[in-house]
Each structure stands twice: as C-alpha cells, then as structure tokens.
Write a protein that holds these residues in place. Sequence first.
Motif: not given
Length: 491
Positions: A397, A399, A403, A440, A442, A475
């Motif tokens: 990813s 990302n 969040s 994400d 990870k 990311a």
Amino acid sequence: MRSNDILSREEIRGLLQKAIRENDTEGFYRAFDQIIECINQDIQQRYDAQVNDLKQEMDSRALAQRGVRQLTNKERDYYQKVAECMRSKDPKQALANADLVMPKTIMNAVFDELQTRHELLSLIEFIPTTGLTEMIMNTNGYQEAVWGKLCDDIVKELVSGFETIDMTLLKLSAFIPVCKAMLDLGPEWLDDYVRQVLYEALANGLEAGVVAGDGNEKPIGMNRQVGKGVTVTGGVYPEKAKISVTDLQPGTIGNLLSLIAVDPNGKPRTLRDVVMIVNPQDYFQKVMPATTLMAPDGTYRNDVMPYPMRIVQSMALDRGEAILGIAYKYFAGVGMGKEGRIEYDDSYHFLEDERMYLIKLYANGFPMDNNAFLFLDISALQPAIWKVEQVTPATPSNNAALSDLKIGSLTLDPAFTSETTTYTTTTSNATNTITATPADAKAAIEVKVGEAEVDNGSAATWQEGSNTVTIKVTAADGKTTKTYTVTVTKS
C-alpha cells in the motif's frame, strides 16, 4: 485384562448397537450373553490375581491400595444381604421379602464412570433424575438485556422466552446374570460386577438413543427433527435431511458451523463444545485421512480440524453417516426404577449355572433445538490433499495517511481530518500523550517533539512557549510519506 479381551468387548458392543438399531431381540441376547462372559472372566481373573497377592492382608486398606473401590457401610450391608438372598433356594421370594434398596452412591458411581469413560456421554448434558421431569428451557436463544424502565411489555418479552417441558423417562432393563461363584468373591467384587453390567446397559442403550433414537419409546436422536411444526407419526420423529460433505476444508466446515451458530429463532449464538460423531470404520477410512497432517519433523497430527471440536466414534451410526453439533445442546436424564431394587427374573437364560436378575433404569433425551445438530452424508468424503502454490505477493500500500490524531484531551485547530496536515493547540499541562493512528496497519509512524523522538502512544514533555510536533507516516511501500505538524503552545 489382555488387549484381545478389550477388542472383543468393543466388537460385542458393536453387535449390541446393531441389534438395538434393528430391534433384533435374539441378536441382542446373544451379544449380551457374550459381554456377560467377558465381564465374568475379567472379574474372575482380577480376583484371582488379587487373592494371590493379598493372601492374609485382604483388608480394606490393602484393597484400596490395589485400586478396588471401597464400599460404604450401607453399600457393604446391601451387597451382603443381596448375596444372602441370591444364595437361597428361592431367591425370588427372598428378594421380595427383603427390603433392599440400592444405595444411591452405587448409581452415582456408575454415572461418574459414564461421564468419564464414555467419550460421547461425557460431552452431553447428562443429568441423574427421577421418573418424571419438568425442565424450564430458554426458547429465545441469545437475548440482550433491555435498558430503561421495566415496563409491562418488556416483562412479557423476557418471560415469553421460557417454557416448561415435560419429559417422561423411558424404561431400560438391565439384566444381571449372577452365578454362585461370583457371590463367593465378596461385596467389593460383586459391586464391581454389578456396576460394570449397569455401565454396559446404560452406555449402549443411551448411546444408541442419543445419536439415532427415533423417539418412539426411545430418546429423540441428534439426527432427528424437533421443535414446532415437526410432524411426529406414531411417536417417530422424522430424520433430518442429510448434507453431503466431500471435504473438511475451512470453507466447508465454516459453512456448516454457520448453520449451527444461529438458533431456530434466527438469533446468533457462540459455538463451544462442538462435536463430530462418526462410525468407527468411517473414521479410519474417511475422517482420519481427511484430518491427518504431516508435521515438519515427519510425525503425523491426527484430528486436525479448522475449528476446535472433538471427533467421537460411535457404533450407533451407520456407515457414511455423521453428526455435527453442539454437544451440550443435547439433554439426557437417567434415573432408577422402583427405588433401585434388584428383582429375580426367570424370563431369560444367558449362561449355565447362573440366576438372572433385573434392575429397571429409566432414561430419555432430546436435542434442545433443531439447529443444534446437523446430519451429514460423508460417504464421498475425500482425503486431505496438500499442495504448494506460488503466490504473488500483493502490491504494498502507498497509503501514508493518519486516520486519527490525539494529543491528550487537547482540542486541535482545525478539527482533525486525514487530509489536513497542519494544526495548532494550547496547553497548561507539563505533558500530554501523543497517539497517532495510521489509516493502514502496515504504515510506520515516527513522532518528534522538536528534534527529540517520542514513542507513539507515550507522553511528550512541553517547554514554555511554542513546541513543534511532527508525525511522519511512511506507507507500506517504504517510499510514500506524509508529515503532520502540530504547534503546541504551553502557557
């Protein structure tokens, strides 16, 4: 006992189960005759061995050290009086005149053995009870508590989930052939003999009924339909429709368990004590090959299932059949008839030089709901085939967003969003905890206050005036980054 004796008794149990299923009276008597002979031989052999070792030390302490069950005073007195009656010329009249009631502790010992030695009966809801039982059952399944004032409507809803069920127990006759030689062995050995006979009678009768009884003067088996709307013809409950199962892979087992994880009212329930019951031959020819894995050290692991469950072998099932369900959702009750009296019986003759006695037991059982057990067709079950596949890893990813971002209970200006990277806030505290949550899982997070690195989720110490907090998110691809900045002013 020699290993071939154990195997012989297992084979006889299979004949007994077959005779019970097929209502073969003569076959039952022949098999019962054989199992009585096995028990007689076993008791006599162990008695001879004990006598040779004990000699003059045959007191209760010595017997206890050698594993012989010690009798209470009531039990010893009971067996001594029973032996006297059985030695008389007219045992039928002697037993009728004697006020002999089997102590409850004897049957309790049999129940204990049933729940420890018999794998299937040790898993179900097995309760010693009386001739007629009323039980209260929750029919609503999973039910949430209701917050607020306890109004009349709520009370009716809660109470409606319970109903009283009458369960009349059915008769099981346990035949006890006793020869005079057995009476000479003494109370402890007579007790051992009687308990073994009662164990065999209960174990075989109950197992056949619990698994596949049709409900007509038998328990209602796990393979039968129960509940509202089920048509019972002549006392016989209809069989469940069989589900064809060709493998025991996670997807297959998951689909089957999802049917059990919902009660008949459509409410979900947590699964525990899951059991899979199979015919012994099917276990070795079908189930074992489908549930056996080779470990890295070259040894094998048996009964490997994708969900925790017990695989139980039962001769009560025909080849190609299996039961999958929640063991504790089967209720079985057992009690003694006529206060546990042993009666003389001259209806049948199994062995020579013996007299026949009878003790009446009562039992019944039923599944607590129709969704608790599934009836499976495993006739086409295939062995597990393990293969190695080359899997292309998913693209990492990119990302690098957060969040959520919290600094203690401070209010960020503007309010946090993943897209906004610059914030301000004020505090009078010496420290506040910084918690940055990645979008994400990870993604890696680095938190700094000025030039000092701070562990994410730990407290940062503020200097008087302006403090710059930077949160760098990297990311999963290791390349894409995003930096959030918060200016914290300490007054």
